[in-house]
Design a protein around this motif. Sequence first.
Motif, mmCIF file in Angstrom:
data_model
loop_
_atom_site.group_PDB
_atom_site.id
_atom_site.type_symbol
_atom_site.label_atom_id
_atom_site.label_comp_id
_atom_site.label_asym_id
_atom_site.label_seq_id
_atom_site.Cartn_x
_atom_site.Cartn_y
_atom_site.Cartn_z
ATOM 1 N N THR A 539 0.848 -1.191 0.000
ATOM 2 C CA THR A 539 0.000 0.000 0.000
ATOM 3 C C THR A 539 0.882 1.240 0.000
ATOM 4 O O THR A 539 1.782 1.392 0.847
ATOM 5 C CB THR A 539 -0.911 0.032 1.240
ATOM 6 N N ILE A 540 0.583 2.123 -1.002
ATOM 7 C CA ILE A 540 1.290 3.409 -1.085
ATOM 8 C C ILE A 540 0.323 4.498 -0.597
ATOM 9 O O ILE A 540 -0.774 4.638 -1.156
ATOM 10 C CB ILE A 540 1.752 3.703 -2.515
ATOM 11 N N GLN A 541 0.726 5.268 0.428
ATOM 12 C CA GLN A 541 -0.120 6.335 0.966
ATOM 13 C C GLN A 541 0.637 7.660 0.923
ATOM 14 O O GLN A 541 1.860 7.701 1.107
ATOM 15 C CB GLN A 541 -0.515 6.030 2.416
ATOM 16 N N ILE A 550 3.788 13.529 3.627
ATOM 17 C CA ILE A 550 4.251 12.271 4.197
ATOM 18 C C ILE A 550 3.897 11.149 3.209
ATOM 19 O O ILE A 550 2.728 10.954 2.867
ATOM 20 C CB ILE A 550 3.599 12.000 5.555
ATOM 21 N N ILE A 551 4.905 10.420 2.747
ATOM 22 C CA ILE A 551 4.727 9.305 1.815
ATOM 23 C C ILE A 551 5.169 8.039 2.503
ATOM 24 O O ILE A 551 6.245 7.994 3.114
ATOM 25 C CB ILE A 551 5.532 9.521 0.517
ATOM 26 N N SER A 552 4.346 6.973 2.412
ATOM 27 C CA SER A 552 4.705 5.701 3.055
ATOM 28 C C SER A 552 4.471 4.544 2.101
ATOM 29 O O SER A 552 3.593 4.587 1.240
ATOM 30 C CB SER A 552 3.881 5.510 4.332
ATOM 31 N N VAL A 553 5.295 3.494 2.259
ATOM 32 C CA VAL A 553 5.172 2.250 1.494
ATOM 33 C C VAL A 553 5.075 1.124 2.520
ATOM 34 O O VAL A 553 6.057 0.835 3.219
ATOM 35 C CB VAL A 553 6.351 2.036 0.556
ATOM 36 N N ALA A 554 3.883 0.504 2.620
ATOM 37 C CA ALA A 554 3.650 -0.566 3.595
ATOM 38 C C ALA A 554 3.493 -1.891 2.879
ATOM 39 O O ALA A 554 2.887 -1.978 1.807
ATOM 40 C CB ALA A 554 2.404 -0.247 4.431
ATOM 41 N N ASP A 555 4.068 -2.957 3.445
ATOM 42 C CA ASP A 555 3.959 -4.291 2.843
ATOM 43 C C ASP A 555 3.533 -5.285 3.922
ATOM 44 O O ASP A 555 3.534 -4.963 5.118
ATOM 45 C CB ASP A 555 5.288 -4.715 2.211
ATOM 46 N N SER A 556 3.200 -6.454 3.493
ATOM 47 C CA SER A 556 2.787 -7.537 4.403
ATOM 48 C C SER A 556 3.855 -8.611 4.430
ATOM 49 O O SER A 556 3.568 -9.781 4.516
ATOM 50 C CB SER A 556 1.452 -8.127 3.945
ATOM 51 N N GLY A 557 5.123 -8.158 4.337
ATOM 52 C CA GLY A 557 6.235 -9.087 4.199
ATOM 53 C C GLY A 557 6.750 -9.611 5.520
ATOM 54 O O GLY A 557 6.030 -9.731 6.506
ATOM 55 N N ILE A 558 8.071 -9.888 5.545
ATOM 56 C CA ILE A 558 8.690 -10.599 6.663
ATOM 57 C C ILE A 558 8.819 -9.742 7.915
ATOM 58 O O ILE A 558 9.045 -10.260 9.004
ATOM 59 C CB ILE A 558 10.067 -11.115 6.242
#
Length: 630
Positions: A539-541, A550-558
Amino acid sequence: MLVLYYLNLLILFIALLLSLIMVSRTWQYRTKSLGIYAFILMSGLSFWFVSRFIQQTSSFLPVQIIAMKVSYLGISAVPLAWFAFIIRYTNTNRIITRATELVTIAFLAILPLATQVIIWTNDHNHFMWKNFGWDYGVFPPLLHADFNFWYWIYITYLYAVFCAGVIFLFFYLIQLKGEYRKQARAVLLIGALSWACNILHVVQIGPFKILDLMPLAYSVPAFYFFFVLDRIKLLDVVPIAHDTIFNNIGDGVIVLDELDNVVDLNSASESIFKLKKRDIMGQPYTSVFGEYTGLPPLKPDLQEARAAIILGKEAQRHYEVRLSPIVLHQHFGGHLLLLHDDTERIKLEAESKERVRLETELFERERANQQLEMKVTERTEQLEEAVAIAKASNQVKARFLTNMSHELRTPLISIIGFSQMLQDDNLGGLNAKQADYINDIADSGQHLLSLINDILDLSRAQAGKMELDKDAVNIKNLLQNSQSIMKDRAQAQNIRMEVQVSKEIEDLEIMVDERRVKQVMLNLLSNAVKFSPDGGTITIQVSRAVNEIIISVADSGIGINPEEQKKIFQEFYQVNNDIKNNTPGTGLGLTICKNIVEQHGGKIWVESEGLKKGSRFIFSLPVQLPAIDD
């Protein structure tokens, strides 16, 4: 008659001689408190006797008249000087103070001065004498004057002034003791004899019509006065000296008699011991001061003793005590106890010791500081030398990396290019095994090229040579473009990717280097895809704060554990992972992202709840709006 005449001259001559001696004697005391008035008194007498002697020995009537007039200068000075002497001697502050003393004397001199004017104008007014002539009733004939009213006014006034001085002296006499009473008696005797003989001369009864005892009355007391000066030091030691010095001295003074009873103490002693003089007079020394153990004991062997005591509970005072014997006419007469306040000296000594200690400590500190400064200077020089070496090494390293990168990129691009040509069958068909080898060659070349590019970017950033080419950029479009570039890789792993843009960002344009910001986004997205399992979500917000986005890159990784979160932006650091079939990274991507974001004036950080719980990389960029053209 002739015998009385010559006897009178002899008395006058003796009186004149003694008065002149006294003038010389009192002149030596002219600077003392009583000396000036004693000198004026004796000078007036001498002037009077000289004029009187000329009058008695002259056979010319005009000469006798002038001499008689001149004698009244001395006659006027004597009572005034006597009165001033008594005022100063008795220190009658309650009636005549030192401030009003001269004013009082000047006021009393008004009538004698007026009399002098009347005397020298008597030929016209006849206020003093009606007429002058020879008295032939005696032999040799003497000057005779008929007194008028002003003479009796003048004589009465002089007697009143003289009498006032005697009254002051009498009442003062009854208050004195010891040597002071002897002094006062001597002075009172002078006044009484002079007054009595003067009255006999004025009334001129019997032989006193010729025989004038006034010179005798003044000469004999004058001689006695001379004796007093030498024996009991009348002009040196007077009661005023005792009252002023004894009571106003700053040191405490206590006088004990031969029986060790308190007979006197000054005001300072009362203040020191918090006692009243009237309560302890006549009391034994031991009963009054026995509780003060620091005081020296009384010794009958006539030796001086010294001690030091501290008095007071809250405001303590230090006193130096000296006990001395009193010797009168070679016999023991008591003790004298002196207390000197030594508090200030002790304080000064303590302050001096403290100042020396502080100065010594300051000197040691300054010496230590100098040594420290020398060490710091030496260490600074070493650090500067090390920094210079490090800078030189960095420059060499940067040049080496740049040269090596260029040298490596040139053949590497050729390898990648030929590999792609082989993959596209531009040079003929390949069997399956050859195709696998060519794919490995192409992938390895791309990885090596990425590593070289990262090294070059980091080298430029550390050398401060990374320049930003800022322009107006639509943030929403930039993020969507980044998503499009990574879309194929994400779909290959069945990873869902979405962009969430807040309303205030829809049409926002800010001044940034689009290529560098896109480089940050691609690096973060690449890591998110790399470390996310198949079927994950990215998800890019983007949102806006007050002066930044504010820019964030969230993942469901390790995910990332807390220890690795602190090191993740370091050079060549790589997170351990369990994802298979992913190409390992260079460990420089996040470091380059950090440099790019900070060069824009922003910040970058990571958030993760731990392993297998995903990660969220966030960075901020300041909102710098493009200039509006007129």
